[in-house]
Motif scaffolding. Structure first.
Motif, PDB file in Angstrom:
ATOM      1  N   TYR A  83      -3.974   3.093  -4.490  1.00 41.92           N
ATOM      2  CA  TYR A  83      -3.287   4.050  -5.359  1.00 41.92           C
ATOM      3  C   TYR A  83      -3.758   5.482  -5.108  1.00 41.92           C
ATOM      4  CZ  TYR A  83      -2.339  -0.254  -8.011  1.00 41.92           C
ATOM      5  OH  TYR A  83      -1.948  -1.508  -8.371  1.00 41.92           O
ATOM      6  N   GLY A  84      -4.972   5.628  -4.559  1.00 42.07           N
ATOM      7  CA  GLY A  84      -5.532   6.942  -4.312  1.00 42.07           C
ATOM      8  C   GLY A  84      -4.700   7.804  -3.375  1.00 42.07           C
ATOM      9  N   ARG A  85      -3.808   7.165  -2.578  1.00 44.04           N
ATOM     10  CA  ARG A  85      -2.978   7.918  -1.624  1.00 44.04           C
ATOM     11  C   ARG A  85      -1.764   8.556  -2.285  1.00 44.04           C
ATOM     12  NH1 ARG A  85      -3.547   3.047   1.336  1.00 44.04           N
ATOM     13  NH2 ARG A  85      -1.326   2.639   1.104  1.00 44.04           N
ATOM     14  N   ILE A  86      -1.436   8.125  -3.501  1.00 43.40           N
ATOM     15  CA  ILE A  86      -0.253   8.655  -4.183  1.00 43.40           C
ATOM     16  C   ILE A  86      -0.480  10.127  -4.533  1.00 43.40           C
ATOM     17  CG2 ILE A  86       1.189   8.460  -6.246  1.00 43.40           C
ATOM     18  CD1 ILE A  86       0.517   5.476  -6.303  1.00 43.40           C
ATOM     19  N   ARG A  87       0.535  10.942  -4.292  1.00 48.59           N
ATOM     20  CA  ARG A  87       0.413  12.376  -4.557  1.00 48.59           C
ATOM     21  C   ARG A  87       0.977  12.704  -5.948  1.00 48.59           C
ATOM     22  NH1 ARG A  87      -1.070  16.371  -1.328  1.00 48.59           N
ATOM     23  NH2 ARG A  87      -1.046  14.945   0.449  1.00 48.59           N
ATOM     24  N   LEU A  88       0.335  13.625  -6.609  1.00 47.31           N
ATOM     25  CA  LEU A  88       0.793  14.070  -7.929  1.00 47.31           C
ATOM     26  C   LEU A  88       1.869  15.138  -7.734  1.00 47.31           C
ATOM     27  CD1 LEU A  88      -2.702  14.270  -9.669  1.00 47.31           C
ATOM     28  CD2 LEU A  88      -1.041  12.400  -9.747  1.00 47.31           C
ATOM     29  N   GLY A  89       3.018  14.679  -7.337  1.00 44.89           N
ATOM     30  CA  GLY A  89       4.135  15.538  -6.977  1.00 44.89           C
ATOM     31  C   GLY A  89       4.942  14.846  -5.893  1.00 44.89           C
ATOM     32  N   LYS A  90       5.777  15.591  -5.214  1.00 48.66           N
ATOM     33  CA  LYS A  90       6.527  15.023  -4.099  1.00 48.66           C
ATOM     34  C   LYS A  90       5.587  14.711  -2.947  1.00 48.66           C
ATOM     35  CE  LYS A  90      10.159  15.711  -6.567  1.00 48.66           C
ATOM     36  NZ  LYS A  90      10.754  14.573  -7.308  1.00 48.66           N
ATOM     37  N   ASP A  91       6.017  13.823  -2.036  1.00 49.26           N
ATOM     38  CA  ASP A  91       5.124  13.315  -0.994  1.00 49.26           C
ATOM     39  C   ASP A  91       4.493  14.399  -0.131  1.00 49.26           C
ATOM     40  OD1 ASP A  91       5.304  10.655  -1.689  1.00 49.26           O
ATOM     41  OD2 ASP A  91       7.078  10.284  -0.454  1.00 49.26           O
ATOM     42  N   THR A 104       3.803   0.006  -9.819  1.00 48.15           N
ATOM     43  CA  THR A 104       5.234   0.086  -9.517  1.00 48.15           C
ATOM     44  C   THR A 104       5.509   1.110  -8.428  1.00 48.15           C
ATOM     45  OG1 THR A 104       5.781  -0.527 -11.793  1.00 48.15           O
ATOM     46  CG2 THR A 104       7.519   0.516 -10.499  1.00 48.15           C
ATOM     47  N   GLU A 105       4.841   2.258  -8.516  1.00 47.76           N
ATOM     48  CA  GLU A 105       5.030   3.324  -7.535  1.00 47.76           C
ATOM     49  C   GLU A 105       4.579   2.896  -6.151  1.00 47.76           C
ATOM     50  OE1 GLU A 105       6.344   7.182  -6.468  1.00 47.76           O
ATOM     51  OE2 GLU A 105       6.596   5.990  -8.299  1.00 47.76           O
ATOM     52  N   MET A 106       3.482   2.164  -6.063  1.00 39.41           N
ATOM     53  CA  MET A 106       2.979   1.687  -4.771  1.00 39.41           C
ATOM     54  C   MET A 106       3.965   0.709  -4.132  1.00 39.41           C
ATOM     55  SD  MET A 106       0.763   1.887  -2.444  1.00 39.41           S
ATOM     56  CE  MET A 106      -0.474   2.882  -3.260  1.00 39.41           C
ATOM     57  N   LYS A 107       4.580  -0.128  -4.933  1.00 40.64           N
ATOM     58  CA  LYS A 107       5.588  -1.062  -4.419  1.00 40.64           C
ATOM     59  C   LYS A 107       6.801  -0.305  -3.880  1.00 40.64           C
ATOM     60  CE  LYS A 107       4.346  -4.946  -7.432  1.00 40.64           C
ATOM     61  NZ  LYS A 107       4.758  -5.805  -8.571  1.00 40.64           N
ATOM     62  N   LEU A 108       7.205   0.755  -4.607  1.00 40.70           N
ATOM     63  CA  LEU A 108       8.337   1.570  -4.148  1.00 40.70           C
ATOM     64  C   LEU A 108       8.010   2.271  -2.838  1.00 40.70           C
ATOM     65  CD1 LEU A 108       9.494   3.202  -7.517  1.00 40.70           C
ATOM     66  CD2 LEU A 108      10.711   1.458  -6.184  1.00 40.70           C
ATOM     67  N   THR A 124       5.829   1.292  -0.560  1.00 40.83           N
ATOM     68  CA  THR A 124       5.764   0.269   0.494  1.00 40.83           C
ATOM     69  C   THR A 124       7.161  -0.132   0.949  1.00 40.83           C
ATOM     70  OG1 THR A 124       3.697  -0.571  -0.467  1.00 40.83           O
ATOM     71  CG2 THR A 124       4.867  -2.006   1.076  1.00 40.83           C
ATOM     72  N   LYS A 125       8.057  -0.286  -0.015  1.00 35.41           N
ATOM     73  CA  LYS A 125       9.446  -0.659   0.301  1.00 35.41           C
ATOM     74  C   LYS A 125      10.137   0.455   1.083  1.00 35.41           C
ATOM     75  CE  LYS A 125      13.679  -2.306  -1.948  1.00 35.41           C
ATOM     76  NZ  LYS A 125      14.317  -2.630  -3.247  1.00 35.41           N
ATOM     77  N   LYS A 126       9.867   1.706   0.708  1.00 38.58           N
ATOM     78  CA  LYS A 126      10.465   2.856   1.386  1.00 38.58           C
ATOM     79  C   LYS A 126      10.005   2.939   2.840  1.00 38.58           C
ATOM     80  CE  LYS A 126      10.847   7.899   0.962  1.00 38.58           C
ATOM     81  NZ  LYS A 126      10.430   9.084   0.170  1.00 38.58           N
ATOM     82  N   LYS A 127       8.715   2.708   3.069  1.00 35.93           N
ATOM     83  CA  LYS A 127       8.180   2.725   4.430  1.00 35.93           C
ATOM     84  C   LYS A 127       8.786   1.614   5.272  1.00 35.93           C
ATOM     85  CE  LYS A 127       3.739   4.955   3.562  1.00 35.93           C
ATOM     86  NZ  LYS A 127       2.255   4.800   3.577  1.00 35.93           N
ATOM     87  N   ALA A 128       8.964   0.444   4.666  1.00 36.91           N
ATOM     88  CA  ALA A 128       9.564  -0.688   5.386  1.00 36.91           C
ATOM     89  C   ALA A 128      11.001  -0.371   5.797  1.00 36.91           C
ATOM     90  CB  ALA A 128       9.507  -1.939   4.515  1.00 36.91           C
ATOM     91  N   LEU A 129      11.755   0.266   4.924  1.00 37.17           N
ATOM     92  CA  LEU A 129      13.124   0.629   5.238  1.00 37.17           C
ATOM     93  C   LEU A 129      13.203   1.688   6.331  1.00 37.17           C
ATOM     94  CD1 LEU A 129      14.666   0.745   1.634  1.00 37.17           C
ATOM     95  CD2 LEU A 129      15.140  -0.944   3.416  1.00 37.17           C
ATOM     96  N   GLN A 130      12.232   2.630   6.312  1.00 36.26           N
ATOM     97  CA  GLN A 130      12.202   3.675   7.339  1.00 36.26           C
ATOM     98  C   GLN A 130      11.921   3.105   8.714  1.00 36.26           C
ATOM     99  OE1 GLN A 130       9.258   6.372   5.736  1.00 36.26           O
ATOM    100  NE2 GLN A 130      10.776   7.558   4.569  1.00 36.26           N
ATOM    101  N   LYS A 131      11.090   2.057   8.776  1.00 41.76           N
ATOM    102  CA  LYS A 131      10.775   1.439  10.077  1.00 41.76           C
ATOM    103  C   LYS A 131      11.998   0.726  10.655  1.00 41.76           C
ATOM    104  CE  LYS A 131       5.820   0.759   9.310  1.00 41.76           C
ATOM    105  NZ  LYS A 131       4.724  -0.232   9.155  1.00 41.76           N
ATOM    106  N   LYS A 132      12.854   0.228   9.780  1.00 38.37           N
ATOM    107  CA  LYS A 132      14.072  -0.440  10.243  1.00 38.37           C
ATOM    108  C   LYS A 132      15.066   0.576  10.803  1.00 38.37           C
ATOM    109  CE  LYS A 132      13.823  -4.337   7.026  1.00 38.37           C
ATOM    110  NZ  LYS A 132      14.492  -5.072   5.936  1.00 38.37           N
TER     111      LYS A 132
END
Length: 501
Positions: A67-75, A487-491, A493-501
């Motif tokens: 969770y420490g990688r999550i930014r307090l704002g946009k990525d 919940t945010e970490m799951k989102l 992870t899912k976003k990164k998976a979609l970008q790789k596709k």
């Protein structure tokens, strides 16, 4: 005025009622609040000890988890303030006055007047007094503030919610936070903020008055304190009018500059080698005993339970009552940082700063006492100035300390008006100046009335009592934050998976 919420009107009404009762019935108010405060301290001491320790563990786990990688704002958002200004502003939310007020007095008290565990007046009591001062002002306090501020910053800057305490509980209670329950929580936060800051302003006025009395013979009493509060009120309202990025930022940097100069002078002009050796040993003692200090409840009669109630449990309740104000302010200045950067910065840097501060001022005070000048006999606000009398450049040191207190005074009140403005305008990041002025004048008025009727004790008791219900809110904030981060970490992870596709 359309942006003003009903939280503003309810909170103002409650503040007025409390002040009127305190002014008209000062003795009764102090008696009642003192009895309730004693009941809370005695009955819930174990709870405060467990809660503060749990928040330290929770903050460390979150900081070093994914969770420490999550930014307090946009990525890809960058921090609003430089690291230096950010650190300086961390101390702008009220603790600055306390460091000057208690920096010499608290370690000296633990050494000479009432030692926590060691024999009174012994070398062990000297060291223990410093270690407990680090404990009372260090890691536990800032971990608690960090969790509250992280929750506010995450929901405000990552999820786009209003910067309100009630917003952080939406993962648990949903739309009910838009109704009476949410209003109740926000009113409690505003109420605690007003009274907490008024106490700080009272302390500041009393110590400035004490310094002027010590140096120039100014009478100690209500009239000089009235003049001090009025002057400072004008100054902090001017600062509040100029906005966060100008007023508070510049004043915070000035605070840190003055504090650094005063600290360096005390280290150089005081017992330099003793200060360095005492810091090294007592900070190690703090680390060594931190588990014992964190869970010590003195359950048996001979365990100095009275000291624990008067100091550690008092401090934990005191800091919790400040959590809405300090947490909201720290959150506001932390947009763009990652969770890990935020928590490590909030916990580690202030802990080190307050420890070296107490080491310098507490060791100097103890050394003066040991050399035959009984400064432990003076009231808390006079210990610092009487200590300076035994050092070279004493007059300059006292003037510098008065300027530092005044600067912290202005910045604390300024940041409080900003936070109160946010809380009473539905979380607006730019509360109207007229709202900030109303809250600024209200804070000063509360401080003055309580100084006039001698009600600072009742005021302190009131905010300690208010800490108990807010402590339950903090637990809910921690649970909601963990749920939202997961919940945010799951989102992500899912976003990164979609970008790789």
């Amino acid at each position: 005025m359309k942006r003003i919420s009903k939280v503003f009107y309810i909170a103002v009404a409650l503040v007025v009622i409390s002040v009127v009762l305190g002014a008209v019935f000062p003795a009764q108010s102090e008696l009642v609040t003192n009895n309730v405060k004693n009941f809370v301290s005695t009955t819930f001491g174990w709870y405060y000890m467990l809660l503060m320790s749990a928040l330290v563990i929770f903050a460390i786990i979150i900081a070093f988890s994914p969770y420490g990688r999550i930014r307090l704002g946009k990525d890809h958002e960058k921090p609003d303030f430089s690291t230096g200004s950010w650190i300086a502003m961390l101390f702008s939310a009220g603790m600055g006055i306390g460091l000057v007020f208690y920096g010499s007095a608290e370690p000296l008290f633990h050494y000479i007047v009432d030692a926590p565990e060691a024999e009174l007046g012994s070398t062990e009591a000297f060291k223990e007094g410093l270690a407990y001062s680090y404990f009372h002002w260090g890691l536990h306090v800032w971990a608690m503030y960090g969790v509250v501020a992280l929750s506010l910053a995450f929901f405000q800057f990552r999820k786009g919610m209003p910067g309100l305490i009630s917003s952080t509980l939406r993962p648990l209670f949903g739309d009910r936070m838009s109704g009476p329950l949410g209003t109740l929580i926000d009113v409690l936060a505003v109420f605690a903020t007003v009274f907490g800051v008024a106490t700080s302003l009272g302390f500041g006025a009393v110590q400035i008055n004490a310094g002027l009395s010590h140096l120039f013979g100014v009478e100690i009493g209500f009239i000089p304190q009235l003049i001090i509060v009025l002057i400072v009120t004008v100054l902090f309202i001017m600062s509040a009018w100029s906005g966060l990025s100008k007023g508070i930022k510049y004043l915070s940097n000035l605070n840190m500059f003055l504090a650094l100069v005063l600290f360096i002078l005390v280290v150089i002009l005081g017992p330099t080698l003793l200060i360095l050796n005492m810091f090294t040993e007592t900070f190690g003692l703090y680390i060594q005993k931190i588990v014992h200090m964190s869970f010590n409840t003195a359950p048996l009669g001979g365990d100095n339970r009275g000291w624990l109630d008067s100091w550690t449990i008092f401090y934990w309740a005191w800091w919790i009552s400040w959590a809405p104000f300090v947490g909201m302010f720290i959150a506001r200045i932390s947009r763009g940082r990652t969770v890990r950067q935020f928590l490590i910065g909030v916990m580690v840097i202030p802990t080190l700063v307050v420890s070296v501060w107490f080491a310098a001022f507490g060791t100097s005070a103890g050394n003066v006492q040991d050399n035959g000048t009984n400064i432990a006999q003076f009231d808390t606000e006079l210990v610092l100035f009487n200590m300076f009398d035994q050092l070279p450049l004493s007059f300059f040191l006292s003037i510098l300390a008065i300027l530092l207190i005044a600067s912290f005074f202005i910045t604390s009140a300024d940041s409080a008006t900003f936070v109160l403005g946010m809380q009473s305008t539905r979380g607006s990041l730019t509360p109207p100046n007229n709202v900030k002025i109303i809250w600024g004048v209200s804070q000063s008025t509360v401080a003055l009335i309580l100084l006039y009727v001698g009600g600072l004790t009742a005021l302190q008791n009131t905010i300690i009592i208010a800490a108990l219900p807010f402590s339950f809110v903090m637990i809910l904030m921690g649970i909601a934050l963990y749920k939202a981060l997961n919940t945010e970490m799951k989102l992500m992870t899912k976003k990164k998976a979609l970008q790789k596709k």
